[in-house]
Each structure stands twice: as C-alpha cells, then as structure tokens.
Design a protein around this motif. Structure first.
Motif, short mmCIF file in Angstrom:
data_model
loop_
_atom_site.label_atom_id
_atom_site.label_comp_id
_atom_site.label_asym_id
_atom_site.label_seq_id
_atom_site.Cartn_x
_atom_site.Cartn_y
_atom_site.Cartn_z
N SER A 28 0.84 -1.19 0.00
CA SER A 28 0.00 0.00 0.00
C SER A 28 0.88 1.24 0.00
O SER A 28 1.97 1.25 0.57
CB SER A 28 -0.90 0.01 1.25
OG SER A 28 -1.68 1.20 1.30
N VAL A 29 0.39 2.28 -0.67
CA VAL A 29 1.01 3.60 -0.65
C VAL A 29 -0.05 4.60 -0.24
O VAL A 29 -1.15 4.58 -0.79
CB VAL A 29 1.58 3.99 -2.04
CG1 VAL A 29 2.19 5.39 -1.97
CG2 VAL A 29 2.60 2.98 -2.52
N PHE A 30 0.28 5.44 0.73
CA PHE A 30 -0.70 6.46 1.11
C PHE A 30 0.00 7.74 1.53
O PHE A 30 1.13 7.72 2.00
CB PHE A 30 -1.64 5.96 2.20
CG PHE A 30 -0.97 5.59 3.51
CD1 PHE A 30 -0.74 6.54 4.49
CD2 PHE A 30 -0.61 4.27 3.75
CE1 PHE A 30 -0.15 6.19 5.69
CE2 PHE A 30 0.00 3.91 4.95
CZ PHE A 30 0.24 4.87 5.93
N ASP A 31 -0.70 8.83 1.31
CA ASP A 31 -0.23 10.15 1.73
C ASP A 31 -0.76 10.41 3.14
O ASP A 31 -1.86 9.97 3.48
CB ASP A 31 -0.77 11.20 0.75
CG ASP A 31 -0.10 12.55 0.95
OD1 ASP A 31 -0.28 13.13 2.04
OD2 ASP A 31 0.59 13.00 0.03
N PHE A 32 0.02 11.10 3.94
CA PHE A 32 -0.43 11.39 5.30
C PHE A 32 -1.71 12.23 5.31
O PHE A 32 -2.44 12.24 6.30
CB PHE A 32 0.66 12.09 6.10
CG PHE A 32 1.67 11.13 6.67
CD1 PHE A 32 1.33 10.31 7.73
CD2 PHE A 32 2.94 11.04 6.15
CE1 PHE A 32 2.24 9.41 8.26
CE2 PHE A 32 3.86 10.15 6.67
CZ PHE A 32 3.52 9.33 7.74
N ASN A 33 -1.98 12.92 4.21
CA ASN A 33 -3.21 13.70 4.14
C ASN A 33 -4.46 12.82 4.15
O ASN A 33 -5.56 13.27 4.44
CB ASN A 33 -3.22 14.57 2.87
CG ASN A 33 -2.23 15.71 2.96
OD1 ASN A 33 -1.95 16.22 4.04
ND2 ASN A 33 -1.68 16.11 1.83
N SER A 34 -4.27 11.53 3.82
CA SER A 34 -5.41 10.61 3.80
C SER A 34 -5.69 10.00 5.17
O SER A 34 -6.69 9.32 5.36
CB SER A 34 -5.16 9.49 2.78
OG SER A 34 -4.04 8.72 3.15
N VAL A 35 -4.78 10.24 6.13
CA VAL A 35 -5.00 9.73 7.49
C VAL A 35 -6.16 10.49 8.13
O VAL A 35 -6.22 11.72 8.09
CB VAL A 35 -3.72 9.89 8.35
CG1 VAL A 35 -4.00 9.51 9.79
CG2 VAL A 35 -2.60 9.04 7.77
N ARG A 36 -7.09 9.76 8.72
CA ARG A 36 -8.27 10.38 9.32
C ARG A 36 -8.44 9.91 10.76
O ARG A 36 -9.42 9.26 11.12
CB ARG A 36 -9.53 10.02 8.50
CG ARG A 36 -9.55 10.62 7.12
CD ARG A 36 -9.72 12.14 7.16
NE ARG A 36 -9.76 12.71 5.81
CZ ARG A 36 -8.70 13.17 5.18
NH1 ARG A 36 -7.51 13.12 5.77
NH2 ARG A 36 -8.81 13.68 3.97
N LEU A 37 -7.47 10.23 11.58
CA LEU A 37 -7.58 9.89 12.99
C LEU A 37 -8.66 10.76 13.64
O LEU A 37 -8.92 11.88 13.20
CB LEU A 37 -6.25 10.13 13.71
CG LEU A 37 -5.08 9.21 13.32
CD1 LEU A 37 -3.83 9.64 14.06
CD2 LEU A 37 -5.40 7.77 13.63
N LYS A 38 -9.24 10.23 14.70
CA LYS A 38 -10.21 11.03 15.43
C LYS A 38 -9.51 12.25 16.04
O LYS A 38 -8.31 12.22 16.30
CB LYS A 38 -10.85 10.19 16.54
CG LYS A 38 -11.70 9.03 16.02
CD LYS A 38 -12.30 8.25 17.17
CE LYS A 38 -13.13 7.09 16.64
NZ LYS A 38 -13.71 6.28 17.74
#
Length: 303
Positions: A28-38
């Motif tokens: 998987s590759v993801f940008d930190f902008n896609s992180v959706r922590l509470k």
C-alpha cells in the motif's frame, strides 16, 4: 510505558489510521493527508509485521522516535523500518504530518529474489538520527518511483502488475542506496571526527598490556560508544575507508598479534588466548587469512 500496539496486517494499519481498506492486502502507498484519525488522537507506539518506507516532510515541530533516538522533522527525511521494529511517537498528531508511506508485507516478495536481498539493505536497521536526507532533486526521483507504485497498486491487476511493483520497489531501494552513499561522502567533517573517535577507541582497547580483562571490542560496543547503529557505522566506514567495522577491528587485532609474536616469547596458544581466542586454530586461521602467512612463519622471520 505502555506496550506497543501490534499491527499484523496492512488492512489493520489502514483501520488504525482511519483510512479506507487498501487496494491490495500486501502492499500500500498512502499520503499522510489521507490519514483520518479522530480529533486529538495521539499514537504512542506501534510494531508491525511489514516493511515501512516513509518520507516525512513536516511534523509541525514535533519529534518521532524509533530505537533509542529522536528525530526532529523540520526537514524532509526518508527512513526505513523492517518488520518487528518498534516505532515510538511522542506527542505527535499524524494529522499534522506531510509526506508519504509505502508499506510492503514480506509475503508480497515471496518467490522473488528481493524477498531475500531486502535484508541486505542495512538502512532498515539504522537509528532515527541516521535517516536519509534528500535533496530536492533526489526527492523528485523518489517521488516518481512512489507514484509509479501507487498507480500500479490502484490499477486493475494483470499478469505484469506484480513484476512491475517488485521492480519499482527494487529501483527505490537502489536509489536509496545511492543517496545514502552520497550522504556518507558529503558529511566529511562529521565523518572525519567520527573516524578519529574510532581510532581512539581502538588505540585504547589494543594499547593495553592484556586484552584478557577488557576483551576485543565488538562492533556493537564500538557503535554504542559512537552513538551509531552497527549497520550505519559499518556502511559509513565501507564508503569512507573500504572496510567494515569488523575489518578495522581485525586489522588492529593482527597488528597486536604481530607485536606479541615479534617481541615476546609467549607461545602461539598463549598469544591466541591473550587476544581473546578460545581456540588457537581460530587465531591461526584469521592471521593467515589476513597476512598470507602463518603465525609460526611470521615469528620465524624475526629469528
């Protein structure tokens, strides 16, 4: 300190970070902008079953740690983690981080040569203060490969997908090797001071009348005295001097052995024992491998 949270799959990592399920279960590759922590969620520590390669561009002045060291992410850096390494986060909100993460499960590399050779890339066990600093041009090269991987992961799988993904991962690791080599060469002032410290450590260790009490220094003990990880120290020395830390130690060991052979009447076995060898045969083998002559013949040349 609480025990680290164990992340056993890439899907689990996505869930912990509040993201959608990965397109592929093993890469998987993801940008930190896609992180959706509470809101106000703070991670303390994680341990995973897969490889992690990340480029951090900004951490809002906070610090990140793995191993025993902290790193301040004021500048973009690249770091690498192997499976079972613990990541510690200190007051860091992942929502404030910029950059990308590439995660690869070892099973994805099964049946490929990279599945074995990936362990030979020493930077997967470097400390955080030994992270890779990229120039703007180098970062562009890295990002181009990452985007290739991202496109392949998101595309429909076909007969070429797996080969292309592994090839791009191999390319990324090779470029990282090149950039670390550049980093070793360009930090001349710091490396010169480090080499002086190394020589002082070896002078002290082998300058004693007997090594029986202190013993021959190990790569680990020398690295600790220099505040470096063993792999980083050996890789740096290989670039700077052509020899690993172990080879530097062996050079000093052979020099001490020559001194004892030429200036004392100690037997070969006594010298071997004094130099920390449990069996004289091991000393004989190392001496001959490093000098092309046996200890006995070397001593005879002085009589």
């Amino acid at each position: 300190m609480n025990a680290p949270e164990r992340i056993t799959s890439i899907a689990m990592l996505h869930k912990v970070l509040g993201m959608e399920r990965p397109a592929h279960p093993l890469i998987s590759v993801f940008d930190f902008n896609s992180v959706r922590l509470k809101e106000q969620t703070i991670l303390r520590s994680l341990i995973t079953d897969f490889y992690i390669i990340a480029l951090k561009k900004d951490c809002a002045g906070n610090k990140f740690r793995y191993g025993q060291d902290y790193y301040d992410f004021e500048q973009g850096i690249m770091y690498f983690l192997a499976p079972q390494q613990v990541m510690h986060f200190t007051d860091i909100l992942l929502n404030d981080v910029e950059g990308f993460v590439l995660v690869v499960h070892p099973d994805f590399l099964h049946s490929y040569g990279l599945g074995t050779t990936i362990r030979e890339y020493g930077y997967f066990s470097y400390s955080s203060n030994e992270a890779l600093n990229l120039s703007e041009k180098e970062e562009g090269a890295v990002m181009a490969i990452i985007h290739n991987i991202e496109r392949e992961v998101d595309a429909n799988m076909d007969a070429f997908t797996h080969d292309l993904l592994v090839s791009n991962l191999q390319l990324l690791l090779t470029y990282s090797d090149r950039f670390y080599h550049r980093q070793f060469l360009t930090s001349r002032k710091a490396n010169s001071a480090l080499l002086n410290k190394l020589e002082n450590i070896l002078d002290t260790a082998f300058g004693t009348a007997s090594l029986l009490e202190s013993g021959v220094p190990s790569v680990q003990s020398i690295a600790e005295q220099l505040n470096l990880s063993p792999n980083y120290l050996s890789d740096l020395l290989r670039v700077q001097t052509g020899q690993t830390t172990q080879q530097h130690i062996q050079d000093r060991l052979i020099a001490k052995a020559k001194e004892l052979l030429s200036t004392t009447t100690l037997s070969i076995s006594e010298i071997a024992y004094q130099l920390g060898f449990e069996h004289p045969q091991s000393f004989h083998r190392l001496f001959k491998n490093r000098t092309s002559i046996s200890p006995v013949k070397f001593r005879a040349s002085f009589n």
